[in-house]
Design a protein around this motif. Structure first.
Motif, short mmCIF file in Angstrom:
data_model
loop_
_atom_site.label_atom_id
_atom_site.label_comp_id
_atom_site.label_asym_id
_atom_site.label_seq_id
_atom_site.Cartn_x
_atom_site.Cartn_y
_atom_site.Cartn_z
N ILE A 160 69.11 -0.30 -50.07
CA ILE A 160 69.94 -1.35 -49.62
C ILE A 160 71.39 -1.09 -49.87
CG2 ILE A 160 70.32 -3.79 -49.91
CD1 ILE A 160 67.23 -3.89 -50.27
N ALA A 161 71.71 -0.87 -51.09
CA ALA A 161 73.20 -0.80 -51.56
C ALA A 161 73.95 0.22 -51.00
CB ALA A 161 73.21 -0.50 -53.08
N TRP A 162 73.22 1.32 -50.51
CA TRP A 162 73.63 2.49 -49.79
C TRP A 162 74.18 2.21 -48.50
CZ3 TRP A 162 70.82 7.44 -47.91
CH2 TRP A 162 71.78 8.29 -47.25
N ARG A 163 73.31 1.24 -47.75
CA ARG A 163 73.38 0.84 -46.44
C ARG A 163 74.48 -0.27 -46.52
NH1 ARG A 163 71.92 -3.49 -44.13
NH2 ARG A 163 70.71 -4.15 -45.73
N LEU A 164 74.66 -1.18 -47.44
CA LEU A 164 75.52 -2.27 -47.48
C LEU A 164 76.96 -1.61 -47.98
CD1 LEU A 164 73.86 -5.08 -49.57
CD2 LEU A 164 74.30 -4.82 -47.06
N TRP A 165 77.21 -0.77 -48.86
CA TRP A 165 78.66 -0.18 -49.30
C TRP A 165 78.84 1.42 -49.14
CZ3 TRP A 165 75.51 -3.33 -53.03
CH2 TRP A 165 75.72 -4.63 -52.98
N GLY A 166 77.85 1.93 -48.54
CA GLY A 166 78.00 3.42 -48.41
C GLY A 166 78.62 3.78 -46.83
N SER A 167 79.67 4.73 -46.76
CA SER A 167 79.93 5.05 -45.51
C SER A 167 79.35 5.89 -44.76
CB SER A 167 81.70 5.26 -45.56
OG SER A 167 81.80 6.44 -46.46
N THR A 168 78.44 6.64 -45.47
CA THR A 168 77.50 7.81 -44.79
C THR A 168 76.04 7.48 -44.27
OG1 THR A 168 76.91 8.43 -47.10
CG2 THR A 168 78.96 9.34 -46.31
N TYR A 169 75.65 5.90 -44.53
CA TYR A 169 74.27 5.83 -44.24
C TYR A 169 74.46 5.64 -42.68
CZ TYR A 169 70.12 3.29 -44.11
OH TYR A 169 68.73 3.22 -44.02
N ASP A 170 73.75 6.46 -42.00
CA ASP A 170 73.47 6.55 -40.60
C ASP A 170 72.16 5.72 -40.13
OD1 ASP A 170 73.42 6.83 -37.82
OD2 ASP A 170 73.37 9.01 -38.07
N GLN A 171 72.05 4.61 -39.66
CA GLN A 171 70.78 3.80 -39.49
C GLN A 171 70.11 4.26 -38.26
OE1 GLN A 171 71.47 -0.54 -39.17
NE2 GLN A 171 72.92 -0.35 -40.85
N THR A 172 70.98 5.51 -37.45
CA THR A 172 70.04 5.71 -36.07
C THR A 172 69.35 7.18 -36.47
OG1 THR A 172 72.14 7.05 -35.37
CG2 THR A 172 71.67 4.56 -34.71
N SER A 173 69.51 7.85 -37.50
CA SER A 173 68.99 9.02 -37.89
C SER A 173 67.45 9.02 -38.27
CB SER A 173 69.73 9.69 -38.93
OG SER A 173 69.61 9.07 -40.19
N ASP A 174 66.88 10.26 -37.90
CA ASP A 174 65.38 10.13 -38.32
C ASP A 174 65.36 10.10 -39.76
OD1 ASP A 174 64.57 10.48 -35.80
OD2 ASP A 174 64.40 12.75 -35.86
N PHE A 175 66.29 10.75 -40.52
CA PHE A 175 66.14 10.73 -42.24
C PHE A 175 66.24 9.12 -42.43
CE2 PHE A 175 68.76 10.06 -46.13
CZ PHE A 175 67.81 10.68 -46.95
N SER A 176 67.04 8.35 -41.89
CA SER A 176 67.19 6.81 -42.11
C SER A 176 65.71 6.26 -41.85
CB SER A 176 68.22 6.09 -41.28
OG SER A 176 68.27 4.65 -41.43
N THR A 177 65.12 6.69 -40.76
CA THR A 177 63.66 6.05 -40.31
C THR A 177 62.66 6.41 -41.71
OG1 THR A 177 64.35 6.14 -38.28
CG2 THR A 177 62.02 5.97 -38.67
#
Length: 382
Positions: free
Chosen positions: A290-307
């Motif tokens: 959650i913290a990475w998604r909120l404040w990290g610039s490298t978090y890609d919500q559309t990638s398979d890794f994120s899923t």
């Protein structure tokens, strides 16, 4: 095809990020990925269901576990049981199926129960910690302030506060229909980001339902550890003390009872610290993501890794709900005895054998335990 890469579950309020594509393969279209996650989630579901049901039954029917601490742990088991029944497979369904097929009300209920159970678990752990702190560090004040009826009222307030906190999900969670290029209609269970501030909610959850409770419990359990260590030094007798107390059976009995109480209290605190540690460890990956998604610039919500990361962190957080019963079973001798008694008496009553009379007799004679024995039992909290 819609690629669903985030969900809105429990105290984490996420928006769906999806791409409409026909040619690109979705990660959960792969059979091997499906089999792995279905197997893992099934193991967690079965363990969570059976383990927490066992805890609820043992605490309810075993007289040796009629203590305030075990009453709290039974409520924690209820929260974990709700996670297993209402959340585990529903979370997996969000990713395996291309459409939510359980309807709008169950979509809202799923999000509500997840938030309710998580919030209640955190607050119950805090209440248990505060109660043990007062009982051990300030025992005189605890007897007059923390009565059984008041503590039961506190637990009732915990569930009410948790329900109030989770209730907005009935407002901003909804099912959304998406029309695909192929002409199919896909239904998604989603938190509408137009009806709430997603970043604010996630930040509040991270700070007030994870970081601050853990800091508070670490401080209080440290104080409890110091208090128990001092108590151990007080109860430790020198050789002269042993000789002197040996001449008076009553003094020796009081000293032995005090040592038993101290030993039991230490066992309870070890078990509670293990429960809190397991909560912190199992929820850390979820909170870190959650913290990475909120404040990290490298978090890609559309990638398979994120899923895969999202579904994996949910799985680890659910593992906490099925590990608590194992901690009770391995770290609490009274729980082990209560479980054996429940199983033996249950079989005896079912067969109508003579052992059933012994179980009933044991229930009635337990009320006639000498006062000092009941003190040891109630003080142990097991």
């Amino acid at each position: 095809m819609i690629h669903v890469n985030e969900s809105s579950v429990g105290n984490e309020t996420l928006s769906y990020s999806y791409n409409i594509s026909v040619n690109e393969e979705y990660i959960f279209d792969r059979t091997d990925v499906k089999v792995i996650f279905i197997t893992l989630y099934t193991v967690v579901f079965v363990s969570c269901f059976l383990g927490n049901m066992m805890v609820i039954l043992v605490v309810t029917f075993s007289r040796r576990l009629r203590s305030i601490t075990n009453f709290f742990l039974a409520n924690l088991a209820v929260a974990d049981f709700c996670v297993g029944v209402f959340c585990v497979y529903q979370t997996l369904t969000n990713y395996l199926m291309n459409s939510w097929r359980l309807g709008d009300f169950l979509c809202k209920l799923y999000m509500f129960v997840h938030a309710l159970s998580y919030t209640a678990s955190v607050l119950i752990l805090v209440v248990v910690c505060v109660e043990r702190y007062l009982a051990i560090v300030h025992p005189i004040k605890c007897r007059s302030v923390l009565t059984r009826s008041r503590l039961q009222l506190v637990i009732g307030l915990v569930w009410m506060i948790s329900a109030v906190y989770a209730s907005p999900r009935f407002f901003y969670v909804e099912t959304v229909r998406n029309f695909l290029i192929t002409g199919d209609v896909d239904i998604i269970c989603i938190a509408n980001i137009k009806k709430h501030n997603k970043t604010l909610v996630d930040t509040v959850n991270l700070v007030f339902l994870y970081l601050l409770p853990l800091i508070l419990m670490c401080c209080l359990y440290s104080r409890i550890g110091v208090g128990l260590w001092k108590s151990g030094a007080t109860f430790g007798a020198s050789p002269d003390d042993v000789t002197r107390t040996g001449e008076n059976g009553r003094i020796r009995h009081v000293r032995t009872s005090s040592k038993n109480i101290l030993r039991a209290r230490r066992g309870v605190i070890r078990m509670l610290i293990a429960v809190v540690t397991m909560f912190a460890v199992c929820n850390l990956p979820q909170q870190a993501r959650i913290a990475w998604r909120l404040w990290g610039s490298t978090y890609d919500q559309t990638s398979d890794f994120s899923t895969l990361l999202t579904l994996s962190t949910f799985l680890v957080s659910y593992v906490n709900s099925c590990l608590n019963p194992l901690l009770y079973a391995f770290l609490s001798r009274n729980f082990q005895k209560g479980l054996r008694e429940l199983l033996i008496c249950g079989k005896a009553r079912k067969r109508g054998s003579v052992l059933a009379m012994g179980c009933t007799k044991g229930d009635t004679t337990s009320r006639q335990i000498p006062r000092h024995s009941s003190l040891v039992r109630s003080s142990s909290g097991q």
